[in-house]
Design an enzyme around this catalytic site. Structure first.
Site, short mmCIF file in Angstrom:
data_model
loop_
_atom_site.label_atom_id
_atom_site.label_comp_id
_atom_site.label_asym_id
_atom_site.label_seq_id
_atom_site.Cartn_x
_atom_site.Cartn_y
_atom_site.Cartn_z
N HIS A 16 0.86 -1.20 0.00
CA HIS A 16 0.00 0.00 0.00
C HIS A 16 0.89 1.24 0.00
O HIS A 16 1.42 1.64 1.03
CB HIS A 16 -0.91 0.01 1.25
CG HIS A 16 -1.88 1.14 1.26
ND1 HIS A 16 -3.22 0.95 1.49
CD2 HIS A 16 -1.74 2.47 1.07
CE1 HIS A 16 -3.85 2.11 1.43
NE2 HIS A 16 -2.95 3.05 1.19
N HIS A 18 1.42 5.38 -1.75
CA HIS A 18 1.04 6.53 -2.59
C HIS A 18 2.33 7.13 -3.13
O HIS A 18 3.11 7.68 -2.36
CB HIS A 18 0.29 7.59 -1.77
CG HIS A 18 -0.97 7.08 -1.15
ND1 HIS A 18 -2.20 7.24 -1.74
CD2 HIS A 18 -1.19 6.40 0.01
CE1 HIS A 18 -3.13 6.69 -0.97
NE2 HIS A 18 -2.54 6.17 0.10
N LYS A 102 -9.34 -0.37 -5.91
CA LYS A 102 -9.38 0.30 -4.62
C LYS A 102 -10.74 0.96 -4.39
O LYS A 102 -11.23 1.71 -5.25
CB LYS A 102 -8.27 1.36 -4.58
CG LYS A 102 -8.26 2.24 -3.35
CD LYS A 102 -7.72 1.52 -2.14
CE LYS A 102 -7.94 2.31 -0.86
NZ LYS A 102 -6.76 2.54 -0.07
N HIS A 139 -10.52 1.21 1.73
CA HIS A 139 -10.34 2.24 2.76
C HIS A 139 -11.57 2.12 3.66
O HIS A 139 -12.65 2.55 3.29
CB HIS A 139 -10.24 3.64 2.14
CG HIS A 139 -10.00 4.69 3.19
ND1 HIS A 139 -8.78 5.32 3.35
CD2 HIS A 139 -10.79 5.16 4.18
CE1 HIS A 139 -8.85 6.16 4.38
NE2 HIS A 139 -10.06 6.08 4.89
N HIS A 177 -4.67 -0.51 6.01
CA HIS A 177 -4.24 0.30 7.16
C HIS A 177 -5.20 0.17 8.36
O HIS A 177 -5.80 1.15 8.77
CB HIS A 177 -4.03 1.77 6.77
CG HIS A 177 -5.04 2.37 5.83
ND1 HIS A 177 -6.39 2.34 6.05
CD2 HIS A 177 -4.87 3.03 4.65
CE1 HIS A 177 -7.00 2.95 5.06
NE2 HIS A 177 -6.11 3.37 4.18
N ASP A 251 1.36 2.68 3.61
CA ASP A 251 0.52 3.86 3.38
C ASP A 251 1.37 5.13 3.34
O ASP A 251 0.93 6.19 3.77
CB ASP A 251 -0.60 3.99 4.43
CG ASP A 251 -1.73 4.89 3.94
OD1 ASP A 251 -1.76 5.24 2.75
OD2 ASP A 251 -2.58 5.27 4.78
#
Ligand code: DOR
Ligand code: ZN
Length: 348
Positions: A16, A18, A102, A139, A177, A251
């Site tokens: 995970h 970004h 996602k 999420h 997360h 994350d």
């Protein structure tokens, strides 16, 4: 017995991450690629990555942002919207582009305005994913303003995720997360088709740290850190003997310092340069260094049906050396690097 002075394990993956785009991607990609062989790339760009063509072109931009000589494989994900096209999901999967899709509930977090407003709307997409064996990454927070921010994960499990798993019995799901004891229990109860990622920061501090001596914007992320009992539950889950369902997902979510140190700061913690050092510290504190490889390098590939990495990496028992911030756009801006409050005694 003397404490170990080093640990060698199969190279881990980040399930995970970004990496952003443009100058931020140029600045950040090297940090994830220096530690991890592969990373699941979050699709919450502006605009979001929703088509196979966009994902291929983003994958190329990531590859070109990684310095030559670093072997790194970006694993692409599709951002689900209310209009998610089942055919596009199936095609991208067949072509080896999508590894997963996602689910951002609309307005749950950074760049989620195009997210999903009701699970009914994406039922056809989820059916296509189920058929294709393509995992859904979640999420897990409700967005209702009347639900307390510290309860948004647990309410999501009851209201949204439990019915979704019932409706799509063959769908593989990762609760991303996780931040609560209830999140841990939910993943465990889901059996082999449900996984959970755990970040270094949620293992490192509880919600008190956000307000220690004043407000700490660089510890703000979503889902927000919870009370100490929840942090301890995460540490137990990650380090439990024989556990197969929890795996590494940093994350890492860079925002420039000016957009966090302001009246309405962004959610997201940039931990890529220190991720493995912090995870190793936590496993050492828990007396579970022998289980770090399972969490960091084995459970993720098994869940995704991918081969494990053959290369090995070694971490040494020596105080962490890492920059406090990194420059973006030739130094015009910078991103603050995550540091736990307690010392980190592991380094590469
Ligand atoms: O804190 C977060 N930051 N949580 C998310 O879910 C998104 C991420 C981001 O993209 O900045
Ligand atoms: Zn994220």
């Amino acid at each position: 017995m003397a404490p170990p002075t080093s640990i060698t394990l199969r190279q881990p993956d980040d399930w995970h991450a970004h990496l952003r785009d443009g100058p931020m991607l140029q600045a950040c990609a090297v940090h994830t690629a220096s530690q991890f062989a592969r990373a699941i790339i979050m699709p919450n760009l502006v605009p979001p990555v929703t088509t196979v063509v966009e994902a291929k072109s983003y994958r190329e931009r990531i590859r070109s942002a990684v310095p030559a000589g670093l072997a790194f494989e970006p694993l692409m994900t599709c951002y689900l919207t209310d209009g998610a096209d089942p055919a596009e999901l199936a095609r991208g999967r067949r072509e080896g582009v999508w590894v997963a899709a996602k689910l951002y509930p609309a307005h749950a977090t950074t760049n989620s305005a195009h997210g999903v407003t009701s699970m009914d709307r994406i039922a056809p997409a989820l059916e296509a994913m189920e058929k294709a064996g393509m995992p859904l990454l979640v999420h897990g927070e409700v967005t209702d303003a009347d639900v307390d921010i510290f309860d948004r994960e647990t309410v999501f499990l009851d209201r949204v995720l439990a019915p979704l798993l019932k409706r799509h019995q063959g769908l593989k799901v990762v609760l991303e997360h996780i931040t609560t004891r209830e999140g841990v229990a939910f993943v465990e109860a889901g059996g082999a088709r449900v996984g959970g990622t755990i970040t270094p920061h949620h293992l490192s501090y509880n919600r008190n740290a956000l307000f220690k001596g004043g407000i700490r914007p660089h510890l703000y992320c979503l889902p927000i850190a919870k009370a100490e009992e929840h942090r301890l539950a995460l540490r137990r889950a990650a380090t439990a003997p024989g556990q197969t369902q929890f795996f590494l997902g940093t994350d890492t979510a860079p925002h420039t310092a000016d957009t966090k140190e302001c009246a309405c700061g962004c959610a997201g913690i940039f931990n890529a340069p220190v991720a493995m050092q912090v995870y190793t510290q936590i496993f050492a504190e828990e007396g579970a260094l022998d289980r770090l490889e399972t969490f960091a390098s084995l459970n993720g590939p098994r869940f995704y049906g991918l081969p494990v990495n053959e290369q090995r990496v070694t971490l040494h028992a020596a105080p962490l050396v890492a920059p406090e911030r990194i420059d973006v756009a030739n130094g015009d801006k910078s991103v603050v690097v995550f540091r736990p409050d307690a010392p980190v005694e592991w380094s590469y």
